[in-house]
Design a protein around this motif. Structure first.
Motif, PDB file in Angstrom:
ATOM      1  N   LEU A 148      54.703 -59.712 120.809  1.00  0.00           N
ATOM      2  CA  LEU A 148      55.310 -58.690 119.957  1.00  0.00           C
ATOM      3  C   LEU A 148      55.108 -57.287 120.517  1.00  0.00           C
ATOM      4  O   LEU A 148      55.951 -56.411 120.327  1.00  0.00           O
ATOM      5  N   PHE A 149      54.004 -57.060 121.222  1.00  0.00           N
ATOM      6  CA  PHE A 149      53.680 -55.713 121.680  1.00  0.00           C
ATOM      7  C   PHE A 149      54.495 -55.319 122.905  1.00  0.00           C
ATOM      8  O   PHE A 149      54.605 -54.129 123.218  1.00  0.00           O
ATOM      9  N   ASP A 150      55.052 -56.278 123.608  1.00  0.00           N
ATOM     10  CA  ASP A 150      56.020 -55.984 124.658  1.00  0.00           C
ATOM     11  C   ASP A 150      57.375 -55.689 124.046  1.00  0.00           C
ATOM     12  O   ASP A 150      58.109 -54.826 124.524  1.00  0.00           O
ATOM     13  N   GLN A 151      57.706 -56.406 122.996  1.00  0.00           N
ATOM     14  CA  GLN A 151      59.015 -56.245 122.364  1.00  0.00           C
ATOM     15  C   GLN A 151      59.066 -54.960 121.528  1.00  0.00           C
ATOM     16  O   GLN A 151      60.029 -54.199 121.621  1.00  0.00           O
ATOM     17  N   ILE A 152      58.056 -54.724 120.691  1.00  0.00           N
ATOM     18  CA  ILE A 152      58.005 -53.531 119.840  1.00  0.00           C
ATOM     19  C   ILE A 152      56.884 -52.647 120.375  1.00  0.00           C
ATOM     20  O   ILE A 152      55.724 -52.761 119.967  1.00  0.00           O
ATOM     21  N   ARG A 153      57.235 -51.785 121.292  1.00  0.00           N
ATOM     22  CA  ARG A 153      56.217 -51.075 122.055  1.00  0.00           C
ATOM     23  C   ARG A 153      55.479 -50.011 121.260  1.00  0.00           C
ATOM     24  O   ARG A 153      54.427 -49.539 121.681  1.00  0.00           O
ATOM     25  N   THR A 154      56.019 -49.602 120.120  1.00  0.00           N
ATOM     26  CA  THR A 154      55.294 -48.633 119.301  1.00  0.00           C
ATOM     27  C   THR A 154      54.010 -49.234 118.726  1.00  0.00           C
ATOM     28  O   THR A 154      53.140 -48.493 118.269  1.00  0.00           O
ATOM     29  N   LEU A 155      53.891 -50.557 118.745  1.00  0.00           N
ATOM     30  CA  LEU A 155      52.663 -51.201 118.251  1.00  0.00           C
ATOM     31  C   LEU A 155      51.570 -51.263 119.317  1.00  0.00           C
ATOM     32  O   LEU A 155      50.431 -51.594 119.000  1.00  0.00           O
ATOM     33  N   GLN A 156      51.909 -50.970 120.565  1.00  0.00           N
ATOM     34  CA  GLN A 156      50.925 -51.111 121.634  1.00  0.00           C
ATOM     35  C   GLN A 156      49.711 -50.216 121.427  1.00  0.00           C
ATOM     36  O   GLN A 156      48.580 -50.607 121.725  1.00  0.00           O
ATOM     37  N   SER A 157      49.941 -49.018 120.915  1.00  0.00           N
ATOM     38  CA  SER A 157      48.829 -48.079 120.757  1.00  0.00           C
ATOM     39  C   SER A 157      47.904 -48.466 119.612  1.00  0.00           C
ATOM     40  O   SER A 157      46.847 -47.845 119.437  1.00  0.00           O
ATOM     41  N   ASP A 158      48.259 -49.496 118.848  1.00  0.00           N
ATOM     42  CA  ASP A 158      47.428 -49.920 117.708  1.00  0.00           C
ATOM     43  C   ASP A 158      46.268 -50.813 118.113  1.00  0.00           C
ATOM     44  O   ASP A 158      45.352 -51.036 117.319  1.00  0.00           O
TER      45      ASP A 158
ATOM     46  N   VAL B  66      31.015 -64.791 118.419  1.00  0.00           N
ATOM     47  CA  VAL B  66      31.699 -63.793 117.605  1.00  0.00           C
ATOM     48  C   VAL B  66      31.142 -62.424 117.980  1.00  0.00           C
ATOM     49  O   VAL B  66      29.925 -62.225 117.980  1.00  0.00           O
ATOM     50  N   VAL B  67      32.027 -61.499 118.317  1.00  0.00           N
ATOM     51  CA  VAL B  67      31.613 -60.147 118.677  1.00  0.00           C
ATOM     52  C   VAL B  67      32.028 -59.199 117.551  1.00  0.00           C
ATOM     53  O   VAL B  67      33.202 -59.164 117.161  1.00  0.00           O
ATOM     54  N   THR B  68      31.072 -58.461 117.023  1.00  0.00           N
ATOM     55  CA  THR B  68      31.343 -57.514 115.941  1.00  0.00           C
ATOM     56  C   THR B  68      31.301 -56.089 116.483  1.00  0.00           C
ATOM     57  O   THR B  68      30.582 -55.795 117.434  1.00  0.00           O
ATOM     58  N   GLY B  69      32.070 -55.221 115.861  1.00  0.00           N
ATOM     59  CA  GLY B  69      32.065 -53.809 116.238  1.00  0.00           C
ATOM     60  C   GLY B  69      32.939 -53.458 117.418  1.00  0.00           C
ATOM     61  O   GLY B  69      33.154 -52.277 117.701  1.00  0.00           O
ATOM     62  N   ALA B  70      33.476 -54.433 118.125  1.00  0.00           N
ATOM     63  CA  ALA B  70      34.296 -54.144 119.306  1.00  0.00           C
ATOM     64  C   ALA B  70      35.696 -53.657 118.932  1.00  0.00           C
ATOM     65  O   ALA B  70      36.416 -53.137 119.787  1.00  0.00           O
ATOM     66  N   MET B  71      36.090 -53.831 117.669  1.00  0.00           N
ATOM     67  CA  MET B  71      37.414 -53.409 117.235  1.00  0.00           C
ATOM     68  C   MET B  71      37.366 -52.150 116.369  1.00  0.00           C
ATOM     69  O   MET B  71      38.377 -51.777 115.762  1.00  0.00           O
ATOM     70  N   ASP B  72      36.236 -51.491 116.321  1.00  0.00           N
ATOM     71  CA  ASP B  72      36.100 -50.328 115.440  1.00  0.00           C
ATOM     72  C   ASP B  72      37.084 -49.216 115.777  1.00  0.00           C
ATOM     73  O   ASP B  72      37.457 -48.419 114.911  1.00  0.00           O
ATOM     74  N   ASP B  73      37.517 -49.135 117.047  1.00  0.00           N
ATOM     75  CA  ASP B  73      38.444 -48.077 117.444  1.00  0.00           C
ATOM     76  C   ASP B  73      39.903 -48.531 117.431  1.00  0.00           C
ATOM     77  O   ASP B  73      40.777 -47.819 117.930  1.00  0.00           O
ATOM     78  N   TRP B  74      40.174 -49.683 116.855  1.00  0.00           N
ATOM     79  CA  TRP B  74      41.555 -50.169 116.779  1.00  0.00           C
ATOM     80  C   TRP B  74      42.305 -49.448 115.645  1.00  0.00           C
ATOM     81  O   TRP B  74      41.976 -49.646 114.458  1.00  0.00           O
ATOM     82  N   PRO B  75      43.347 -48.659 115.927  1.00  0.00           N
ATOM     83  CA  PRO B  75      44.158 -48.086 114.849  1.00  0.00           C
ATOM     84  C   PRO B  75      44.807 -49.153 113.967  1.00  0.00           C
ATOM     85  O   PRO B  75      45.124 -48.883 112.803  1.00  0.00           O
ATOM     86  N   ALA B  76      44.982 -50.352 114.497  1.00  0.00           N
ATOM     87  CA  ALA B  76      45.618 -51.429 113.715  1.00  0.00           C
ATOM     88  C   ALA B  76      44.860 -51.730 112.436  1.00  0.00           C
ATOM     89  O   ALA B  76      45.463 -52.141 111.431  1.00  0.00           O
TER      90      ALA B  76
END
Length: 516
Positions: free
Chosen positions: A359-369, A278-288
């Motif tokens: 989903l991120f290929d289909q709804i590309r506005t989610l890619q930046s999340d 389990v890796v912690t802190g690697a998603m801190d910069d995820w806008p999602a």
């Protein structure tokens, strides 16, 4: 014929392909389908019709006559005559200096013809037998022509950030995205997303121009009132995650902070030894983490988009793709989110799971999340697939990114994957039970085409039928929002959602058969 014509129709999607659609929707398509001619002659017929249709000096009546007469001749033509006909048609097309097809057909006429062409494929698509590949391609490309025509109507093509879209343009954008979604889900997202990308971007830009000028909507205000997703996880209508039976465990799974785990150390200590971590802190910069929680916020961004949802009976203990009641249906995202994830009926006859979908290929506005974990190698920096590698067949460089959205109680049965996997938790919690590849003899691997699955239902195992399971050794972890779990290839794992949950997974590295 359909294959040839629609292959040609793929190329002018960015412009006006009305002439091609005119021929398909008028007479040529019907004539070719009814005739019995050789494949070579059929291909020649389609190619010549496409070439003739680009010649705006020919009227629709003349093109219809040419198509009929040409078909009669090709039915008895030999290979040399076919080659001569193709050559003559190409010379005529080059010599024709008339205006483009757009001068001949207005956008509304093009839309009507494109819809007619799409409808021509419906009988074959609705047949119980799988449709021929050319029919699927015909449907996809005709649907994209519909979307293209919709975006040219109602002033949709002239909207900018300084001039927000009208209600008619927004309706056209929504209808275009629906046509695109249905095309991608029928033909395959990976196969057609690059072709559809310009249309998706145009439609999403229309919607964004409107959203940026609106005041804060009710869904967003409602979402802000929920704290840390507690309103979602306390929903009582969803089924509780089944209790996991007592299992032998060697101890807790390793946990590492991202700031202290270099790529080199990860590969040496975990990937190289097939050890989960389990890796912690690697998603801190995820806008999602802020844009998807609470989940109601996604309604504004994805509401009308069509997505594939896996359904099975609520009474089925496994509630997975291994269930006899399993089926996949295409539904609107907002409908699925509201009826299955946020407010499911307590007595609902079925449960749904949006599982392993690009989903991120289909709804590309989610890619930046989302952000690709650095441990996955040089596979891109966001949620889009590496198209070049996918086309070249280089699966070591091709990153497969999937969305997993479902209510509490959704299950992924005990199975393994042929590639390394990072499971990244964004909303809610998931319980993951893992078994090393060495435990395979005690996990009762299936012998059919689903041989990467276990015959054991880990939620309620039948130890009388599967006695060796009692000796299997496992590790278990509850994955919290913001944590990611490395699952090595061929590592058996079972996943249960403890809350309404949204996860993203990244498959990477070469695909290998079990034990190799």
């Amino acid at each position: 014929f359909a294959h040839v014509v629609f292959q040609e129709a793929r190329r002018p999607l960015s412009g006006d392909a009305g002439a091609v659609v005119e021929i398909i929707a008028d007479t040529a398509f019907r004539h070719a389908c009814e005739a019995h001619i050789s494949p070579r002659a059929c291909s020649a017929y389609g190619s010549i019709i496409v070439l003739c249709s680009s010649m705006t000096s020919m009227t629709a009546k003349e093109q219809s006559f040419v198509s009929k007469e040409l078909l009669k001749k090709l039915m008895i033509a030999d290979e040399e005559e076919i080659a001569e006909a193709l050559s003559a048609a190409e010379e005529a097309r080059i010599a024709d200096s008339s205006a483009t097809a757009a001068a001949k057909f207005g956008p509304k006429k093009i839309l009507s013809l494109a819809e007619t062409a799409r409808e021509a494929t419906f009988p074959a698509l609705q047949s119980p037998e799988p449709p021929p590949a050319c029919v699927t391609e015909a449907y996809v490309c005709a649907s994209l022509q519909v979307a293209s025509a919709l975006l040219r109507n109602e002033g949709a093509s002239s909207v900018s950030s300084s001039s927000p879209a009208s209600a008619a343009a927004l309706a056209a954008a929504a209808a275009a995205l629906r046509a695109i979604d249905l095309a991608l889900l029928r033909g395959g997202v990976a196969e057609y997303v690059d072709l559809a990308a310009p249309l998706i971007e145009r439609a999403e830009a229309l919607q964004a121009s409107s959203a940026s000028t609106k005041e804060e909507g009710p869904a967003r205000k409602k979402a802000k009132k929920a704290k840390d997703g507690k309103a979602l996880s306390s929903a009582g209508a969803t089924p509780a995650a089944p209790p996991c039976p007592p299992l032998r465990s060697p101890g807790p799974i390793a946990r590492e902070a991202a700031k202290g785990l270099s790529v080199e150390r990860f590969r040496a200590e975990f990937e190289g030894t097939a050890t989960p971590v389990v890796v912690t802190g690697a998603m801190d910069d995820w806008p999602a983490l802020r844009r998807w929680s609470p989940l109601q916020q996604l309604k504004e961004r994805c509401g009308k988009r069509m997505v594939p949802v896996e359904f099975c009976a609520s009474s089925d203990a496994t509630r997975t793709y291994l269930s006899p009641s399993w089926e996949r249906r295409v539904v609107a995202f907002e409908e699925y989110l509201e009826d299955q994830v946020l407010n499911p009926a307590p007595d609902a006859a079925e449960r749904g799971y949006l599982a392993q979908h690009p989903l991120f290929d289909q709804i590309r506005t989610l890619q930046s999340d989302v952000r690709t974990p650095p441990y996955c190698g040089d596979s891109g920096s966001h949620g889009g697939r590496k198209a070049e590698a996918a086309i070249d067949g280089d699966d070591e460089k091709c990153l497969a990114i999937n969305a997993w959205l479902g209510p509490r109680g959704t299950i992924s049965p005990l199975h393994f994957d042929p590639r390394h996997n990072f499971l990244c938790q964004v909303v809610g919690r998931k319980r993951v039970t893992l078994f090393a590849i060495s435990e395979t003899p005690r996990l009762y691997r299936r012998g059919d085409w689903l041989s990467n699955n276990s015959a054991v239902c880990l939620d309620s195992p039948d130890l009388a039928r599967f006695p060796k399971l009692a000796d299997a050794v496992s590790t278990q972890v509850v994955l919290q929002p913001g944590e990611m779990l490395f699952i090595p290839r061929h590592c058996w794992h079972h996943v249960a959602s403890l809350d309404p949950s949204f996860s993203v997974n990244f498959f990477y590295g070469p695909s290998l058969e079990h034990g190799k």
